[in-house]
Motif scaffolding. Structure first.
Motif, PDB file in Angstrom:
ATOM      1  N   GLU A  63       0.824  -1.210   0.000  1.00  0.00           N
ATOM      2  CA  GLU A  63       0.000   0.000   0.000  1.00  0.00           C
ATOM      3  C   GLU A  63       0.856   1.257   0.000  1.00  0.00           C
ATOM      4  O   GLU A  63       0.690   2.126  -0.856  1.00  0.00           O
ATOM      5  CB  GLU A  63      -0.920  -0.001   1.226  1.00  0.00           C
ATOM      6  CG  GLU A  63      -1.915   1.126   1.265  1.00  0.00           C
ATOM      7  CD  GLU A  63      -3.012   0.964   0.231  1.00  0.00           C
ATOM      8  OE1 GLU A  63      -3.566   1.994  -0.202  1.00  0.00           O
ATOM      9  OE2 GLU A  63      -3.304  -0.180  -0.190  1.00  0.00           O
ATOM     10  N   TYR A 112       2.037  -6.270   3.850  1.00  0.00           N
ATOM     11  CA  TYR A 112       1.533  -4.961   4.257  1.00  0.00           C
ATOM     12  C   TYR A 112       2.157  -4.595   5.603  1.00  0.00           C
ATOM     13  O   TYR A 112       2.480  -5.465   6.430  1.00  0.00           O
ATOM     14  CB  TYR A 112       0.011  -4.960   4.402  1.00  0.00           C
ATOM     15  CG  TYR A 112      -0.727  -5.092   3.083  1.00  0.00           C
ATOM     16  CD1 TYR A 112      -1.133  -3.961   2.381  1.00  0.00           C
ATOM     17  CD2 TYR A 112      -1.031  -6.341   2.553  1.00  0.00           C
ATOM     18  CE1 TYR A 112      -1.812  -4.070   1.177  1.00  0.00           C
ATOM     19  CE2 TYR A 112      -1.714  -6.464   1.358  1.00  0.00           C
ATOM     20  CZ  TYR A 112      -2.101  -5.326   0.677  1.00  0.00           C
ATOM     21  OH  TYR A 112      -2.777  -5.437  -0.516  1.00  0.00           O
ATOM     22  N   ARG A 169      -7.069  -2.538   5.581  1.00  0.00           N
ATOM     23  CA  ARG A 169      -7.686  -3.473   4.634  1.00  0.00           C
ATOM     24  C   ARG A 169      -8.648  -4.423   5.357  1.00  0.00           C
ATOM     25  O   ARG A 169      -9.674  -4.801   4.803  1.00  0.00           O
ATOM     26  CB  ARG A 169      -6.609  -4.288   3.914  1.00  0.00           C
ATOM     27  CG  ARG A 169      -5.785  -3.509   2.909  1.00  0.00           C
ATOM     28  CD  ARG A 169      -6.636  -3.164   1.691  1.00  0.00           C
ATOM     29  NE  ARG A 169      -5.897  -2.459   0.672  1.00  0.00           N
ATOM     30  CZ  ARG A 169      -5.596  -2.980  -0.518  1.00  0.00           C
ATOM     31  NH1 ARG A 169      -5.938  -4.219  -0.809  1.00  0.00           N
ATOM     32  NH2 ARG A 169      -4.975  -2.237  -1.403  1.00  0.00           N
TER      33      ARG A 169
END
Length: 346
Positions: free
Chosen positions: A259, A277, A285
């Motif tokens: 991200e 992530y 998320r």
């Protein structure tokens, strides 16, 4: 009558002939020469120029010397009147040898042909340590004459250039054709030098050499593109340093949060759908960010109105008192305790 004495007169010596003189006989007509006899005469003339040894049975005289007195050499067509069925060179040679032997002449042939085992009368070809009729020295495979052509020897037999290469030369691993000159050996096979190139792009190999896969050569670029592991981040080949994570390999610089693209300084990461992530974006998320403070909810969690809160952050928006899940009111996406809600909105 009474005998009369007569005086015999001796004739003069010049009047008495020394021997009776017979009447001259007309010469016998000579039979016309046959074609085989004519060829035999030509062969006899050729033998005068041969370098073979010829000896006479009495005296060591060579063919072509002056005949002995009283010796007459009739032309060969007068030696016999029977015409051979097939006036071949071998038949003429046999007849000539027999005729010469009857005249007391022994002729040694130039050699014996290694193919037909017959004497060689005129031109002789020497090859492979043997003598041959020129027309009998042929390719062992195709049968073509080799007298004026280059030939190759294998196992005591002669071959023309084409048949020798087809039968015995190494084969190119690319085109399967015989290799006639320079041979390149690689990958336990032989190649024409011009046929040893990258199996994918067809370019000749430079200083980087080649890499092998399943018996085929490849240049470095194509080898990496086809067979090297791919980075899960950029999908380019991984050739040196790499990280192994999430069931794949990564360039170190490519292993970042999917991200925010930040590296994992803490050494830990969160995985979602096969991608790495950071903690914040993983919880975003997952929807596990505290609606009160904006940080991930990792421990105890209160869920209200479809949102998650740290327990200590689930408070009245007006008095900031901690709310109980069963005693709160919502207004404008904010949470209020019952008294503050009634005072403000009722």
């Amino acid at each position: 009558p009474p005998a009369q004495r007569q005086k015999l007169q001796r004739p003069s010596p010049s009047a008495v002939p020394s021997s009776p003189t017979p009447l001259p006989r007309p010469p016998l007509p000579s039979p016309p020469p046959t074609e085989a006899a004519r060829q035999l005469d030509e062969l006899l003339a050729d033998l005068d120029h041969m370098q073979s040894k010829v000896s006479l049975v009495p005296g060591e005289r060579k063919l072509g010397a002056q005949p002995l007195p009283g010796t007459h050499h009739p032309p060969s067509w007068q030696l016999g009147t029977r015409e051979p069925a097939e006036p071949s060179l071998d038949n003429m040679l046999g007849s000539l040898t027999q005729d010469l032997q009857e005249l007391g002449i022994t002729a040694a042939p130039a050699g014996v042909c290694a193919a037909c085992r017959k004497p060689i009368a005129s031109k002789v070809l020497t090859a492979l340590g043997k003598t041959w009729h020129p027309e009998h020295f042929t390719c062992s495979r195709c049968g073509q004459e080799l007298g004026g052509r280059p030939f190759f020897e294998r196992g005591g037999q002669a071959y023309c250039e084409e048949d020798y290469h087809q039968a015995f030369s190494p084969r190119c691993a690319y085109c399967a054709g015989p290799i006639r000159e320079k041979v390149l050996t690689a990958l336990d096979q032989t190649w024409h030098p011009e046929h040893f190139f990258c199996a994918r792009c067809g370019k000749a190999f430079g200083d980087d050499g080649f890499h092998e896969r399943s018996g085929k050569p490849y240049c470095l670029q194509d080898f990496l593109a086809m067979f090297a592991p791919k980075c899960q981040g950029c999908e380019r080949p991984v050739t040196d340093n790499y990280l192994s994570a999430l069931q794949g390999v990564w360039h170190p610089e490519c292993f970042v949060c999917a991200e925010c693209l930040s590296s994992f300084a803490s050494g830990s990461f969160f995985e979602l759908d096969g991608r790495p992530y950071c903690e914040l974006h993983f919880h975003q998320r997952q929807g596990s960010i505290c609606h009160g403070c904006g940080h991930p909810v990792t421990g105890r969690c209160i869920t209200a109105a479809g949102r998650k809160y740290h327990p200590e952050h689930f408070i009245c928006a007006y008095c900031l008192g901690q709310l109980q899940k069963s005693t709160f009111r919502e207004h404008g996406k904010k949470m209020y305790c019952q008294p503050c809600h009634d005072k403000l909105f009722l």
